[in-house]
Design an enzyme around this catalytic site. Structure first.
Site, mmCIF file in Angstrom:
data_model
loop_
_atom_site.group_PDB
_atom_site.id
_atom_site.type_symbol
_atom_site.label_atom_id
_atom_site.label_comp_id
_atom_site.label_asym_id
_atom_site.label_seq_id
_atom_site.Cartn_x
_atom_site.Cartn_y
_atom_site.Cartn_z
ATOM 1 N N SER A 180 10.227 62.498 31.193
ATOM 2 C CA SER A 180 9.928 60.710 30.173
ATOM 3 C C SER A 180 8.409 60.642 31.257
ATOM 4 C CB SER A 180 10.224 60.117 30.590
ATOM 5 O OG SER A 180 10.042 58.881 29.920
ATOM 6 N N TYR A 193 16.039 52.068 31.904
ATOM 7 C CA TYR A 193 15.520 54.171 31.587
ATOM 8 C C TYR A 193 14.729 54.642 32.514
ATOM 9 C CZ TYR A 193 12.932 57.264 28.073
ATOM 10 O OH TYR A 193 12.968 58.288 27.942
#
Length: 288
Positions: A180, A193
């Site tokens: 990400s 995350y």
């Protein structure tokens, strides 16, 4: 250059929509586009895609199928979404197996990969895409249960599935991990995350340099998406399409716009690429 050949820089039209629990989203995420022209680059490949019932994973699985690959799709629940992506893949003339379970459990990884190998033989590509996120405004709100859940789903699973798949990967096979943009620029509301996505980058770079992996000519790479319009976004962050962006291209990406990067890393087109990350993020500049 004809109108047909121009690159579409606007929000794509809603074609090829498949009902995968997205009816409450506006606009509905686009997992396919007729702008993609397959060339049979993965004909005969046996592949596995985790987190494949919607969003990026679904788009990747369908793109692989269009390129001629057999695709085993994996997700948490055996629901209509998983059934519909399996149906779509089979409509494209290739084989599909569907599995449901917790990707963060070692036993499920071992059992599933073994079943795919028993059914199809050697594997050619593993895509570790499954992940989850739980926004918290304060680090004090991240308890042990959430931390364990996020790391288990995102990074533990990436390691488990890579480990179990490696013995069955054909020489020259590939592993593609989903990271990400948060791994590079951080995310104050997604502390755990973002940490797992950073760990995925480190794991990708490290596994690519492993002697055993190199000797088998297996390449390991990653894709780092930016803001992509998927069911996960409104379900966890709660932002609208207009709010979910904040990048130079001034819109969130659609799932289908990620798929070609995975196809590239899965095929011989990227034969001199390993340990690297492709950034599909709408123009956010990041440092490697």
């Amino acid at each position: 250059m004809s109108e047909k050949d121009k690159i579409d820089t606007q929000a794509p039209k809603k074609d090829y929509l498949i009902n995968d629990d997205r009816e409450n989203l506006d606009p509905i995420p686009q997992v396919e586009s007729d702008s993609y022209k397959p060339a049979g680059k993965m004909k005969g490949f046996n592949t596995i895609v985790t987190g494949a019932d919607s969003g990026i994973g679904r788009a990747v699985a369908i793109a692989f199928a269009k390129e001629g690959a057999n695709v085993a799709v994996v997700d948490l629940e055996d629901n209509d979404d998983l059934k519909s992506v399996k149906k779509r893949i089979e409509e494209l003339g290739v084989k599909c197996l569907a599995f449901s379970g917790d990707v963060g459990e070692e036993a499920f990884a071992k059992e599933t990969i073994g079943a795919v190998h028993n059914e199809w033989g050697d594997l050619h590509t593993l895509v570790n895409n499954a992940s989850e996120q739980h926004p918290q405004e304060s680090i004090s709100d991240i308890d042990a249960a959430q931390l364990d859940r996020t790391f288990r789903s995102n990074i533990f699973s990436t390691i488990y599935w890579s480990r179990e798949a490696f013995p069955y990967l054909a020489e020259g096979g590939t592993i593609v991990n989903s990271s990400s943009v948060t791994a590079y620029k951080g995310s104050p509301g997604l502390l755990d995350y973002a940490s797992t996505k950073g760990a995925i980058i480190s794991f990708t770079r490290s596994l690519a340099q492993n002697t055993e992996v190199i000797e088998k000519k297996v390449r390991v790479n990653a894709v780092a998406p930016g803001p992509i319009w998927t069911p996960l976004i409104p379900a966890t962050i709660g932002s609208s399409y207009e709010e979910h962006g904040g990048v130079p291209l001034d819109r969130p990406g659609e799932p289908y716009e990620l798929a070609p990067a995975y196809v590239y890393l899965a095929t011989s087109d990227s034969s001199y690429v390993t340990g690297q990350t492709i950034h599909v993020n709408g123009g956010t500049v990041v440092n490697g």
